[in-house]
Design a protein around this motif. Sequence first.
Motif, PDB file in Angstrom:
ATOM      1  N   GLY A  20      39.730  96.688  42.863  1.00 36.42           N
ATOM      2  CA  GLY A  20      40.314  96.953  41.076  1.00 36.42           C
ATOM      3  C   GLY A  20      39.750  95.400  40.698  1.00 36.42           C
ATOM      4  O   GLY A  20      39.548  95.541  39.609  1.00 36.42           O
ATOM      5  N   HIS A  21      39.311  94.739  41.371  1.00 40.34           N
ATOM      6  CA  HIS A  21      39.231  93.425  41.174  1.00 40.34           C
ATOM      7  C   HIS A  21      40.702  92.706  39.803  1.00 40.34           C
ATOM      8  O   HIS A  21      40.679  91.521  39.178  1.00 40.34           O
ATOM      9  CB  HIS A  21      38.226  92.806  40.365  1.00 40.34           C
ATOM     10  CG  HIS A  21      37.112  93.331  40.946  1.00 40.34           C
ATOM     11  ND1 HIS A  21      36.680  92.546  42.495  1.00 40.34           N
ATOM     12  CD2 HIS A  21      36.222  94.853  40.614  1.00 40.34           C
ATOM     13  CE1 HIS A  21      35.325  93.999  43.080  1.00 40.34           C
ATOM     14  NE2 HIS A  21      35.266  94.179  41.882  1.00 40.34           N
ATOM     15  N   TYR A  22      41.865  93.218  39.862  1.00 42.28           N
ATOM     16  CA  TYR A  22      42.758  92.957  39.088  1.00 42.28           C
ATOM     17  C   TYR A  22      42.989  91.610  39.259  1.00 42.28           C
ATOM     18  O   TYR A  22      44.253  90.968  38.300  1.00 42.28           O
ATOM     19  CB  TYR A  22      43.851  94.158  39.229  1.00 42.28           C
ATOM     20  CG  TYR A  22      43.879  95.514  39.099  1.00 42.28           C
ATOM     21  CD1 TYR A  22      43.103  95.766  38.530  1.00 42.28           C
ATOM     22  CD2 TYR A  22      44.698  96.482  39.895  1.00 42.28           C
ATOM     23  CE1 TYR A  22      42.636  97.014  37.644  1.00 42.28           C
ATOM     24  CE2 TYR A  22      45.037  97.820  39.308  1.00 42.28           C
ATOM     25  CZ  TYR A  22      43.389  98.362  38.554  1.00 42.28           C
ATOM     26  OH  TYR A  22      43.292  99.721  38.186  1.00 42.28           O
ATOM     27  N   ASP A  23      42.754  90.946  40.351  1.00 39.03           N
ATOM     28  CA  ASP A  23      43.163  88.788  40.020  1.00 39.03           C
ATOM     29  C   ASP A  23      42.424  88.774  39.602  1.00 39.03           C
ATOM     30  O   ASP A  23      43.131  87.591  39.340  1.00 39.03           O
ATOM     31  CB  ASP A  23      43.798  88.875  41.332  1.00 39.03           C
ATOM     32  CG  ASP A  23      42.005  89.061  42.435  1.00 39.03           C
ATOM     33  OD1 ASP A  23      41.522  89.954  42.369  1.00 39.03           O
ATOM     34  OD2 ASP A  23      42.190  88.398  43.531  1.00 39.03           O
ATOM     35  N   ASN A  24      41.442  89.124  39.188  1.00 42.94           N
ATOM     36  CA  ASN A  24      40.078  88.345  38.284  1.00 42.94           C
ATOM     37  C   ASN A  24      39.711  88.833  37.771  1.00 42.94           C
ATOM     38  O   ASN A  24      38.430  89.063  38.182  1.00 42.94           O
ATOM     39  CB  ASN A  24      40.211  87.032  39.356  1.00 42.94           C
ATOM     40  CG  ASN A  24      39.424  85.587  37.901  1.00 42.94           C
ATOM     41  OD1 ASN A  24      39.299  86.077  36.749  1.00 42.94           O
ATOM     42  ND2 ASN A  24      38.912  85.000  38.578  1.00 42.94           N
ATOM     43  N   PRO A  25      39.615  89.985  36.899  1.00 42.62           N
ATOM     44  CA  PRO A  25      38.868  90.962  36.343  1.00 42.62           C
ATOM     45  C   PRO A  25      37.278  90.008  35.535  1.00 42.62           C
ATOM     46  O   PRO A  25      36.294  90.531  35.417  1.00 42.62           O
ATOM     47  CB  PRO A  25      39.955  91.787  35.237  1.00 42.62           C
ATOM     48  CG  PRO A  25      40.795  90.938  34.706  1.00 42.62           C
ATOM     49  CD  PRO A  25      41.157  90.136  35.798  1.00 42.62           C
ATOM     50  N   THR A  26      37.835  88.852  34.921  1.00 41.43           N
ATOM     51  CA  THR A  26      36.785  88.140  33.882  1.00 41.43           C
ATOM     52  C   THR A  26      35.731  88.022  35.288  1.00 41.43           C
ATOM     53  O   THR A  26      34.115  87.935  34.560  1.00 41.43           O
ATOM     54  CB  THR A  26      37.896  87.062  33.778  1.00 41.43           C
ATOM     55  OG1 THR A  26      38.376  86.945  32.936  1.00 41.43           O
ATOM     56  CG2 THR A  26      35.855  86.115  32.899  1.00 41.43           C
ATOM     57  N   LEU A  27      36.010  86.960  36.350  1.00 41.37           N
ATOM     58  CA  LEU A  27      34.257  87.455  37.312  1.00 41.37           C
ATOM     59  C   LEU A  27      33.956  87.894  37.733  1.00 41.37           C
ATOM     60  O   LEU A  27      32.270  88.121  38.109  1.00 41.37           O
ATOM     61  CB  LEU A  27      34.894  86.484  38.608  1.00 41.37           C
ATOM     62  CG  LEU A  27      34.218  85.989  39.494  1.00 41.37           C
ATOM     63  CD1 LEU A  27      33.318  85.059  39.452  1.00 41.37           C
ATOM     64  CD2 LEU A  27      35.473  85.179  41.601  1.00 41.37           C
ATOM     65  N   ALA A  28      34.524  89.466  37.783  1.00 37.65           N
ATOM     66  CA  ALA A  28      34.209  90.106  37.995  1.00 37.65           C
ATOM     67  C   ALA A  28      33.463  91.125  37.228  1.00 37.65           C
ATOM     68  O   ALA A  28      31.582  91.320  37.527  1.00 37.65           O
ATOM     69  CB  ALA A  28      34.929  91.215  39.012  1.00 37.65           C
ATOM     70  N   ASN A  29      33.442  90.779  35.805  1.00 39.32           N
ATOM     71  CA  ASN A  29      33.250  91.791  34.571  1.00 39.32           C
ATOM     72  C   ASN A  29      32.042  90.557  34.353  1.00 39.32           C
ATOM     73  O   ASN A  29      30.782  91.238  33.779  1.00 39.32           O
ATOM     74  CB  ASN A  29      33.815  91.243  33.644  1.00 39.32           C
ATOM     75  CG  ASN A  29      34.919  92.880  33.455  1.00 39.32           C
ATOM     76  OD1 ASN A  29      34.380  93.770  34.718  1.00 39.32           O
ATOM     77  ND2 ASN A  29      36.321  92.815  33.345  1.00 39.32           N
ATOM     78  N   GLU A  30      32.148  89.589  34.386  1.00 41.50           N
ATOM     79  CA  GLU A  30      31.058  88.573  34.521  1.00 41.50           C
ATOM     80  C   GLU A  30      29.756  88.786  35.052  1.00 41.50           C
ATOM     81  O   GLU A  30      28.716  89.219  34.880  1.00 41.50           O
ATOM     82  CB  GLU A  30      31.661  87.173  34.452  1.00 41.50           C
ATOM     83  CG  GLU A  30      31.892  86.642  33.409  1.00 41.50           C
ATOM     84  CD  GLU A  30      32.186  84.961  33.482  1.00 41.50           C
ATOM     85  OE1 GLU A  30      32.812  85.132  33.123  1.00 41.50           O
ATOM     86  OE2 GLU A  30      32.636  84.664  35.120  1.00 41.50           O
ATOM     87  N   PHE A  31      29.884  88.587  36.658  1.00 42.99           N
ATOM     88  CA  PHE A  31      29.037  89.764  37.311  1.00 42.99           C
ATOM     89  C   PHE A  31      28.238  90.502  37.117  1.00 42.99           C
ATOM     90  O   PHE A  31      26.826  91.351  37.065  1.00 42.99           O
ATOM     91  CB  PHE A  31      29.459  89.620  38.673  1.00 42.99           C
ATOM     92  CG  PHE A  31      28.627  89.783  39.808  1.00 42.99           C
ATOM     93  CD1 PHE A  31      27.995  88.687  40.726  1.00 42.99           C
ATOM     94  CD2 PHE A  31      28.308  90.709  40.070  1.00 42.99           C
ATOM     95  CE1 PHE A  31      26.878  88.861  41.847  1.00 42.99           C
ATOM     96  CE2 PHE A  31      27.354  90.635  41.442  1.00 42.99           C
ATOM     97  CZ  PHE A  31      26.707  89.842  42.293  1.00 42.99           C
TER      98      PHE A  31
END
Length: 369
Positions: A344-355
């Motif tokens: 779920g990209h919980y460790d860095n949601p920002t990076l995933a959301n930007e992409f």
Amino acid sequence: MTIHFDPESQVQWLDTDEFSTEFLRLLGAAQEGGSMVSECYLAASRIDSNDRGNSWYREWIRIADLNHERANAAFERGHVLTAQSNWLRAINYYQASTFALDAADKKRQDALSIMRACTRRYIAHLTPAGEVVEIPWLEGHVLEGYFLPSSAASGRAPVVVCMGDPGHWKEEYLFKVARYARERGMSLLAVDLLGAGVGAEFAEVVGRRDLETSVGCVRDYLTTRDDVDEHRIAILGDGAGSSFVARGVALDNRFAAVVCDGGLWDMHERAFLTNRLWRDGGGSAGIGGGWPGPRFHCPVLITVGGQGWLESSIVTDLFERLKSYHPDISLKIFESSETAAAQGHYDNPTLANEFIFDWLADRLDQVPA
């Protein structure tokens, strides 16, 4: 208190994965405004490992109430921005407090009711204001959503629909993804399958085999709005259980783009069951684990964490099979070296959301307004 810090992994309780994962989600939300790191550690330090279920609820509800009280006090003094920040964190903390409680537990229902009240106050004071919407789905069970209109458009705007796995609360999207949509000129519709209550009745819905029909109902609702560009509607299916979103989109050719698991989890389960039946003499080795449903009609993006539940090699293999059915599909695996690699990209949601939202913006920009 037995908390362990592994610089290559996460903060965790040594004897439980579930609480560690939820704590990681709460920490990751800090960079999106859904928590504060210091508050998370404060609550964690007070949790009794010998009575984790009760103390977990007690400490997170304690932090939630503090943020709720600060929000109301700031609003009374006319400091709306401060009130919004505290309401947003309170929403997340109230949700977290219910993590270990049964659906019928009154403490859980009370916490979720307050969470809903904070949400309504938060979206009512956005600019432009958000609104609570109801979407017809099943007889006696409507979907509830939060519609946040684009701040950049005065007419019909593109929309991103956010739906999580069957037990996912839509309130999380208010801090997790809302700003990424609005900063890119998109409206956001956050919706879940839990209805307008506090989720106790969801047991009657979660076992249904036609959850994907909810996706078409959401799409139908958006066509009734005069502030939505119906040709530029995308959907984000969040979580490992979002294959129902993939099935819904595959059955509906009206979406302009989709970010979801692409049906990978369905394919994985189908392949597992097929191999099991074949090994037991009840199936055929030639069935394989291919996509069992119709093809997609729009561009698809799949994002996974390299340290998630499915190994990268399995994801890549399933993706290649899926690509043979649908060429316009992309895969992004976030590895540990760049973070966002957890489930779920919980460790860095920002990076995933930007992409993810850059990809969505590129696809929706290609569709004439």
